[in-house]
Write an enzyme that holds these catalytic residues in place. Structure first.
Site, PDB file in Angstrom:
ATOM      1  N   GLU A 152      26.774   9.611   6.734  1.00 40.18           N
ATOM      2  CA  GLU A 152      25.468  10.009   6.785  1.00 40.18           C
ATOM      3  C   GLU A 152      25.268  10.614   5.305  1.00 40.18           C
ATOM      4  O   GLU A 152      24.631  11.796   5.494  1.00 40.18           O
ATOM      5  CB  GLU A 152      24.928  10.617   7.796  1.00 40.18           C
ATOM      6  N   CYS A 160      18.537  14.537  17.173  1.00 42.44           N
ATOM      7  CA  CYS A 160      18.422  15.604  16.233  1.00 42.44           C
ATOM      8  C   CYS A 160      16.793  15.439  15.768  1.00 42.44           C
ATOM      9  O   CYS A 160      16.149  16.327  15.537  1.00 42.44           O
ATOM     10  CB  CYS A 160      19.521  15.617  15.100  1.00 42.44           C
TER      11      CYS A 160
END
Lengths: 655, 655
Positions: free
Chosen positions: A324, A420
């Site tokens: 990521e 998240c």
């Protein structure tokens, strides 16, 4: 000059804020209490197993001794509760709700019960492995979770003056301060996932306790020094059990954590994009608190690297799903990127700190790009479905059949095992008022065009009225008493700096821009009106030619919005469409395209290559491809994927 | 009409064949005997651990009881020895070598000693887990390895009449036939990695034993039927030990194996590209042997799918590294693909079988594309360095810094832990004579322009002379006695069908093409000359517009060669270069560009966008980008990456 009290009246954002209060917060509350059967989706097929439930509140109850059972969920599940609490804190400011506040007070009490006497709180370690506390902070997320609580506790105390909420936070900070620091008997470490640094900085602002900002500064300065703290912990501490959900970082992991070199030596934004930008947010805040010029210079250099070389037009960052992460300058593929919603939120946090350090319209320009594009694209217009990954080009067949694009979802899932992004969006939208102004000594900088009323102490009241992002006309009314000494600065977005008009009390003015701001120094009458009219012409934008993914292509922008093509409006095979070199555009306001929101759309007549499925794969280029005229309809990027699944693209070929 | 005996005299290919005989075969012999310290490179960072040595001969010695020790290497390491033996078999035909033949005889003897009495041979299972033989054939590679031996044994027997080499093969086939088949007491299975099928078909051709072709047909027909054989084996047999180097296929693995549906129901080429094309090669061969029209129809349908929708211009197949697999129609990204060298070799094998079934120039066209591009690109011009992955666009920075492109090497490594590609190339090049002709009843089809002399029995001798791929002039001399009845057919490549000349005995002729072939039916004098002059003009080629990766771009081809740009000749930032819409090209023969081979290059004056590193990432498209004239130099694709590492691209933007 005091920080303002703000009431947002903006029609565009009020809807989002209402969704946060009325839909997201109750929905997330149900989720963390396992009260709702949800269709939890894995955010990344390569990452972790899907979760069947959240269990986050239950984990706290078990740690508090109020329930029996084992820990369940991701080992950083606590942070879901804390981000929920933080969003509640902000929402209560614009939508007081006694029942909700009582619920949140109860959560604070539960958190307090779960917290240990020394201030430690991490339910995963308390339940599963108390002997391993703080021993493997690379992936443990203990400092990350406590950082999120500290942010929540600060916000909740500021809203409600709930003293317990603040006490939990200071006890946590004191606990960490007791274990980490320069003293020989302390650990010379820092979080694997930055977050604590920015949280300690907030706590220091609230409490005026320099011990907290110094601890944050220590962790920032210690990061990346030799010997490597994570490697030392892995080598010297009791090993992680084999059945743990995380392990030690591998040799290549240090760039991922931004701890391969000290932060001042980072030449470019690297590694996990959210870690990088949370770290930068903390760095910028601490640089101000500790008056650290070299740290601010590092922030400025890394800001420039991101914005000038590693940021998508939508504000998205993180060019690869692998880790990521950032990859390298000008590497901005449109269909394999990550562009995590959280990372765009973090860019807003970072921009705010940079503005506080050094007001410059450039930071607010990027903040605007993130707010109107890369952040809210993470949320469906119903407020109940969310993207982690925000692509700039999507082909449903590729998402289904190319394993390297399986992370690129074509519809927003309802929830994530690793949750998240949705609460991050919730807390950002709920705290939107914090991003409208920067107040530095005697200057009020108005950074965003989000209609509101603001009070700067008793003397100065500002009202901003407008229909942004659809209209470029923004009207300020500034009411003062006794002609106070102050400067009112209004950002002119970089995309309108070549063409805009401004009137004061109805009189056209010519005022030079100062670092992107129009500055009005008075004299102030009881009521001063300022009208700013921005250039809302449709813009075609090209990328730096070093961005090979965008060569020969342009994107459409209007005002703060990036536009895109969707299959629903333009048919399949979007890459075959092209724009005329001298395209003329039609703007339709309140256009109803079957989306949950009427939008301003942009249309033009372009061309479409005539594709014939059955023809051979390769043929002579001497045979010019036939094109047919095609009406192209662009919608704002944030609104994509709110109808039936289909292709989408931001960058379109130009003839 | 008999199959011809052929001596290749071609200057281009003789160099490669000499390298195979003089460099690759000795080098591979050293490797499989662990006699040489090699820089073994992982073929894929995500796949397996790197190997430190081959141990392949030693595994056979241990299985034969001639040495002590444990198995080492990949569990399919045996196939390295067999592919080496097969390459030796072919090389001995054009380069007799008594010492090499004695060495190979010794290997055959060793293999015989390692083979069990019932014909079973797989050193991994014999040494490590004899109780698990044939119990987990999904990933076990037992049938794959034995298939490779059978191919080698057939080839070695055909060259040397070494009876033991053939006996080992028939014993293996008999062993497998005893365990697999339709009878109730046999396993109703098939190989996890196809290869045995095509090998059994070759063995059946040699031995005239229909039992072998029937066994191959059974395995092909059984594939994809319900219940799933691999799932049954996983559920019912003794489980694989946890420390085994392979496990059971997961639920999504069946498409990878092409066994999610029966082969006749496959709508498109799917799954692991080498498995798919090895399977198709066996299917096409068995369809001929068993006169199975529906199987041939399936081959034809899947051929068309690959060639018309899933094949790169270079002949490469396998659009994704994930599973080294096909993805979906028209998905042909140029920088993340797999395009394994083995898969291009397999396309040659498949094309040969399709030609045998139904001579059509289309198959030979694709065979040519593979031979001159996607196969030999897998080998450095020194014969000692090899690519698994053959990209169409390379940026060294991306290979280094984007984990999703880490499989795209910018220089050819010396060897691979999983060493399938180098020996596959060796056996293909060494057996090149097998791909020149298809003989069907009374027609001789000349498929390739590779200079040679051929004898078709006593009556007919053919000599082909030329300097292909550099020159398009090909001269045949056909010598016959007594004017035999036969047709001589010469393929005219699809790229030249619009423009070519042909002369018989010096007289220009106009002859209609029949499925891509010029056909000459006699009468035959003692010596007939045919001169074919192909159109060697530089071609610009465009892809079907459904290939979004190639939109707005063209590729350069000349004759059978695909060309590419390299940084060494054109500077960095190749994507910024563009070709003029009406480009004129200069062809330079014997051009010395510092490569190990003088080449025919193609040059043209194009344009280069002026990139300014320091400018902002996005700007108005109204500001036209400045371009500067740029001299573009294209080299043949197969020759790329033989100088200092740098960028490369096949597809270039067109203005």
């Amino acid at each position: 000059m005091k920080q303002p009290k703000i009431q947002i009246t903006d029609s565009f954002w009020s809807k989002y804020r209402q969704i946060v209060k009325d839909v997201m917060i109750p929905y997330q509350w149900s989720v963390i209490n396992d009260d709702v059967k949800i269709d939890i989706e894995r955010e990344n097929a390569n990452a972790f197993r899907a979760s069947e439930k959240s269990h986050a509140i239950q984990n706290l109850k078990i740690a508090a001794g109020l329930a029996k059972g084992d820990f369940y969920g991701f080992w950083f599940q606590d942070s879901d509760v804390y981000k929920w609490l933080e969003a509640v804190a902000y929402a209560l400011r614009y939508a007081p709700d006694q029942a909700l506040q009582q619920t949140a007070d109860g959560v604070v009490a539960l958190i307090s019960q779960a917290q240990e006497d020394d201030g430690y709180l991490d339910t995963f370690f308390q339940i599963r492995a108390p002997q391993l506390k703080f021993q493997h902070v690379s992936f443990s997320h203990e400092l990350y979770c406590m950082g999120h609580y500290i942010e929540a506790g600060v916000a909740y105390y500021e809203t409600t003056r709930n003293q317990l909420a603040l006490t939990i936070a200071t006890k946590m900070a004191d606990c960490i301060d007791a274990h980490f620091g320069p003293a020989a008997n302390k650990m010379h470490g820092y979080p694997g996932h930055p977050e604590l640094e920015l949280a300690l900085a907030k706590l220091a602002d609230l409490t005026n306790e320099t011990r907290y900002s110094n601890l944050a500064a220590y962790m920032i300065n210690q990061r990346g020094t030799k010997p490597n703290f994570f490697a030392e912990q892995a080598a010297n501490n009791e090993p992680l059990p084999a059945d743990f959900p995380f392990g030690e970082p591998d040799d290549n992991g240090q760039k991922y954590f931004q701890n391969h070199v000290p932060v001042r030596e980072l030449k470019a934004a690297e590694g996990h994009a959210v870690r990088m930008t949370y770290l930068l947010t903390g760095m910028a805040h601490v640089a101000r608190q500790t008056n650290d010029a070299s740290l601010q210079a590092a922030c400025q250099r890394l800001w420039k690297n991101i914005v000038d070389k590693q940021m998508y037009l939508t504000g998205g960052i993180g060019a690869t799903v692998a880790g990521e992460a950032f990859t390298f300058d000008y590497d901005l593929p449109n269909d394999t990127m990550y562009c995590e919603t959280c990372a765009s939120c973090a860019m807003v946090f970072f921009a705010k700190q940079m503005l506080e350090n050094n007001p410059d319209g450039e930071y607010a320009d990027v903040m605007e790009r993130e707010l109107f594009n890369g952040t809210i694209s993470g949320m469906a217009l119903d407020g109940q479905h969310f993207f982690y990954v925000n692509p700039l080009a999507v082909n449903p067949e590729a998402s289904a059949l190319d394993p390297n694009k399986s992370h690129v979802k074509i519809t927003r899932p309802a929830w994530f095992g690793c949750a998240c992004c949705p609460p991050n969006l919730a807390r950002l939208i709920a705290s939107l008022d914090q991003y409208l102004y920067t107040v530095k000594s005697d200057t009020i900088y108005s950074n965003q065009f989000i209609a509101h009323q603001a009070k700067f102490g008793n003397d100065i009241q500002v009202e901003q009225v407008g229909h942004y992002p659809w209209s470029g006309t923004i009207n300020y009314t500034i009411k003062t008493q006794n002609d106070p000494e102050f400067t009112f600065a209004i950002r002119v977005p970089n995309w309108s700096q070549a063409s805009y008009t401004v009137k004061i009390n109805g009189q056209p003015q010519k005022i030079a821009l100062d670092r992107g701001y129009l500055k009005f120094m008075g004299p102030w009458s009881a009521s001063t009106t300022i009208e700013l009219v921005l250039d809302m012409s449709v813009r075609t934008t090209q990328a730096n030619p070093l961005v090979s993914a965008d060569l020969g292509k342009v994107a459409i922008e209007r005002g703060p919005l990036v536009y895109c093509l969707e299959q629903a409006d333009n048919g399949a095979h979007l890459p075959e469409l092209s724009l005329a070199a001298e395209a003329t555009f039609e703007v339709k306001n309140n256009h109803d395209l079957g989306l949950p929101m009427k939008l301003t759309t942009v249309s033009t007549t372009g061309a479409k290559l005539t594709a014939i499925d059955s023809e051979q794969l390769y043929q002579s280029a001497a045979t010019a491809r036939a094109t047919i005229p095609a009406e192209l309809t662009f919608i704002p990027y944030f609104a994509w994927a709110n109808r039936q699944p289909g292709e989408m693209q931001v960058w379109t070929r130009q003839q």
